[in-house]
Design a protein around this motif. Structure first.
Motif, PDB file in Angstrom:
ATOM      1  N   GLY A   1      -2.297   5.398   1.938  1.00  0.00           N
ATOM      2  CA  GLY A   1      -1.510   4.217   1.324  1.00  0.00           C
ATOM      3  C   GLY A   1      -1.958   3.962  -0.075  1.00  0.00           C
ATOM      4  N   VAL A   2      -0.962   3.082  -0.761  1.00  0.00           N
ATOM      5  CA  VAL A   2      -1.489   2.790  -2.274  1.00  0.00           C
ATOM      6  C   VAL A   2      -2.770   1.908  -1.969  1.00  0.00           C
ATOM      7  CG1 VAL A   2      -0.578   1.718  -3.913  1.00  0.00           C
ATOM      8  CG2 VAL A   2       0.750   3.375  -2.820  1.00  0.00           C
TER       9      VAL A   2
ATOM     10  N   TYR B   1       5.411  -0.641  -2.146  1.00  0.00           N
ATOM     11  CA  TYR B   1       4.828   0.659  -1.412  1.00  0.00           C
ATOM     12  C   TYR B   1       4.004  -0.018  -0.217  1.00  0.00           C
ATOM     13  CZ  TYR B   1       5.961   1.946  -6.385  1.00  0.00           C
ATOM     14  OH  TYR B   1       6.253   2.248  -7.565  1.00  0.00           O
TER      15      TYR B   1
ATOM     16  N   ASP C   1      -1.854   6.781  -4.437  1.00  0.00           N
ATOM     17  CA  ASP C   1      -1.391   6.881  -3.243  1.00  0.00           C
ATOM     18  C   ASP C   1      -2.271   8.022  -2.205  1.00  0.00           C
ATOM     19  OD1 ASP C   1       0.051   6.890  -0.983  1.00  0.00           O
ATOM     20  OD2 ASP C   1       1.867   7.636  -1.834  1.00  0.00           O
TER      21      ASP C   1
END
Length: 151
Positions: A34-35, A116, A26
């Motif tokens: 973001g992931v 996610y 992450d």
């Protein structure tokens, strides 16, 4: 007319296991938050394979082995450099997982990945990691609009 151009080389690696898990990061960098998978820059005169082994270790604490080049992402920067991301994958690793200043790293089941917030365009890159028929994510300008194409 010169056939050479300035280029920036980077890498990214999908580390996975036999239990359907993939290692994600992450990212904290607001420019591409973001992931995503771990990775980073290739140093001057460094081999591409060694660079991905080094980057994964620095960002995750894991030492990967036998990284397989599975694709590429490329685009032109605002400085008119070709920015190239070499995409690798491996399920051979050892060590103890630890996060870094780049972001928190953790294992997820592949089927849960879309729960996610993913980094921009990471979903397209994932297609390259998982496909035997797609090897490139190419960005180009068409009618003054940035377009992407999976090849």
């Amino acid at each position: 007319m010169s056939k050479s151009e300035k280029a920036v080389f980077t890498n990214m690696c999908m580390v996975y296991d036999d239990n359907g898990r993939i290692l994600v990061q992450d990212r904290l960098n607001p420019n591409w938050a973001g992931v995503t998978f771990p990775g980073g820059h290739v140093n001057k005169e460094e081999s591409f394979s060694y660079s991905v082994i080094r980057e994964v270790y620095e960002e995750t604490g894991l030492t990967i082995k036998s990284p397989e080049l599975c694709g590429i992402k490329q685009f032109q920067t605002m400085e008119d450099e070709r920015y190239i991301v070499l995409l690798y994958k491996t399920k051979a690793f050892e060590g103890e997982l630890q996060s870094s200043q780049e972001g928190n790293v953790f294992w997820v089941q592949r089927k849960d990945l879309f729960n996610y917030k993913l980094a921009k365009d990471f979903e397209k890159m994932l297609e390259i990691f998982e496909s035997e028929n797609i090897s490139e994510l190419y960005y180009h300008t068409e009618e003054e609009t940035l377009q992407s194409k999976l090849l």
